[in-house]
Design a protein around this motif. Structure first.
Motif, PDB file in Angstrom:
ATOM      1  N   MET A 146       0.851  -1.188   0.000  1.00  0.00           N
ATOM      2  CA  MET A 146       0.000   0.000   0.000  1.00  0.00           C
ATOM      3  C   MET A 146       0.889   1.241   0.000  1.00  0.00           C
ATOM      4  SD  MET A 146      -3.124   1.047  -0.094  1.00  0.00           S
ATOM      5  CE  MET A 146      -4.097  -0.359   0.419  1.00  0.00           C
ATOM      6  N   VAL A 147       0.782   2.048  -1.057  1.00  0.00           N
ATOM      7  CA  VAL A 147       1.603   3.252  -1.177  1.00  0.00           C
ATOM      8  C   VAL A 147       0.892   4.401  -0.477  1.00  0.00           C
ATOM      9  CG1 VAL A 147       2.707   4.869  -2.776  1.00  0.00           C
ATOM     10  CG2 VAL A 147       2.526   2.436  -3.375  1.00  0.00           C
ATOM     11  N   VAL A 148       1.623   5.076   0.413  1.00  0.00           N
ATOM     12  CA  VAL A 148       1.116   6.275   1.079  1.00  0.00           C
ATOM     13  C   VAL A 148       1.621   7.455   0.261  1.00  0.00           C
ATOM     14  CG1 VAL A 148       1.047   7.592   3.214  1.00  0.00           C
ATOM     15  CG2 VAL A 148       1.232   5.101   3.301  1.00  0.00           C
ATOM     16  N   ILE A 149       0.690   8.178  -0.373  1.00  0.00           N
ATOM     17  CA  ILE A 149       1.068   9.259  -1.290  1.00  0.00           C
ATOM     18  C   ILE A 149       1.282  10.574  -0.555  1.00  0.00           C
ATOM     19  CG2 ILE A 149       0.296  10.643  -3.250  1.00  0.00           C
ATOM     20  CD1 ILE A 149      -1.119   8.106  -4.248  1.00  0.00           C
ATOM     21  N   THR A 150       0.324  10.941   0.301  1.00  0.00           N
ATOM     22  CA  THR A 150       0.463  12.185   1.063  1.00  0.00           C
ATOM     23  C   THR A 150      -0.380  12.114   2.330  1.00  0.00           C
ATOM     24  OG1 THR A 150       0.496  14.611   0.916  1.00  0.00           O
ATOM     25  CG2 THR A 150      -1.408  13.497  -0.042  1.00  0.00           C
ATOM     26  N   VAL A 151      -0.058  13.003   3.259  1.00  0.00           N
ATOM     27  CA  VAL A 151      -0.763  13.091   4.537  1.00  0.00           C
ATOM     28  C   VAL A 151      -1.154  14.552   4.736  1.00  0.00           C
ATOM     29  CG1 VAL A 151      -0.561  12.751   7.032  1.00  0.00           C
ATOM     30  CG2 VAL A 151       0.594  11.177   5.459  1.00  0.00           C
ATOM     31  N   ILE A 152      -2.444  14.789   4.974  1.00  0.00           N
ATOM     32  CA  ILE A 152      -2.970  16.151   5.071  1.00  0.00           C
ATOM     33  C   ILE A 152      -3.634  16.342   6.427  1.00  0.00           C
ATOM     34  CG2 ILE A 152      -4.589  17.812   4.054  1.00  0.00           C
ATOM     35  CD1 ILE A 152      -4.404  15.918   1.483  1.00  0.00           C
ATOM     36  N   ASP A 153      -3.273  17.404   7.137  1.00  0.00           N
ATOM     37  CA  ASP A 153      -3.969  17.776   8.371  1.00  0.00           C
ATOM     38  C   ASP A 153      -5.104  18.699   7.952  1.00  0.00           C
ATOM     39  OD1 ASP A 153      -4.838  19.142  10.740  1.00  0.00           O
ATOM     40  OD2 ASP A 153      -2.950  18.616  11.706  1.00  0.00           O
ATOM     41  N   LEU A 154      -6.336  18.309   8.225  1.00  0.00           N
ATOM     42  CA  LEU A 154      -7.496  19.067   7.759  1.00  0.00           C
ATOM     43  C   LEU A 154      -7.779  20.309   8.597  1.00  0.00           C
ATOM     44  CD1 LEU A 154      -9.797  16.038   6.917  1.00  0.00           C
ATOM     45  CD2 LEU A 154      -8.500  17.463   5.323  1.00  0.00           C
ATOM     46  N   ASP A 155      -7.184  20.393   9.788  1.00  0.00           N
ATOM     47  CA  ASP A 155      -7.463  21.523  10.671  1.00  0.00           C
ATOM     48  C   ASP A 155      -6.340  22.552  10.731  1.00  0.00           C
ATOM     49  OD1 ASP A 155      -9.952  20.478  11.440  1.00  0.00           O
ATOM     50  OD2 ASP A 155      -9.019  19.228  12.970  1.00  0.00           O
TER      51      ASP A 155
END
Length: 163
Positions: A146-155
């Motif tokens: 499973m490739v993790v492309i990006t991580v976004i903090d929504l707050d």
């Protein structure tokens, strides 16, 4: 002689005004028709999305459903982190355990996911990390894991120098 020149100027101005008004009217319906077509397309897409058989229960993990494409396996043993994902994780203070928890327990955001994308489908999973951050993580299943492309903090908009 002056009156005939002024008549021509007035007639020319009237002609130009009529032409401009005609052009405006001619283009205005086209814009309105295009706007109506776009609204109709969006409405059809919403209706299609809402009427899909087997709409998922948001409380239930998507991979547990029989209609979910086989390409997305929440229980993938191997996580492969892109350089970009590692950088974003560092900026946002998110560790691998939190990423795995979102993969296992997060809810799929259908609007941000691209399951039909070829060659690489993408799934946007959202949830809370152990320290309470509301995050969206983009995953792409591959043959290697499973490739993790990006991580976004929504707050929080964290300062970050990732490219």
């Amino acid at each position: 002689m002056k009156t005939s020149k002024s008549k021509y100027v007035i007639m020319l101005a009237a002609f130009i005004a009529v032409m401009v008004a005609t052009l405006i009217r001619k283009h205005q319906p086209r814009q309105e028709k295009e706007r109506a077509r776009q609204e109709q397309r969006e409405e059809l897409a919403d209706n299609k999305r809402d009427s899909l058989p087997g709409r998922r229960d948001p409380a239930k993990p998507p991979s547990d459903e029989p209609n979910r494409p086989e390409g997305f396996n929440r229980r993938s043993e191997k996580l492969i982190f892109t350089k970009h994902a590692r950088c974003r994780m560092g900026c946002r203070h998110i560790d691998e355990a939190e990423v795995r928890d979102i993969l296992l327990n997060g809810r799929i955001n259908d609007r941000k996911s691209e399951p039909a994308a070829r060659p690489d489908p993408k799934y946007a999973l959202e949830g809370k990390t152990k320290d309470g951050q509301e995050v969206r993580i983009i995953f792409a299943p591959s043959d290697r894991g499973m490739v993790v492309i990006t991580v976004i903090d929504l707050d929080t908009d964290w300062p970050c120098n990732c490219k």
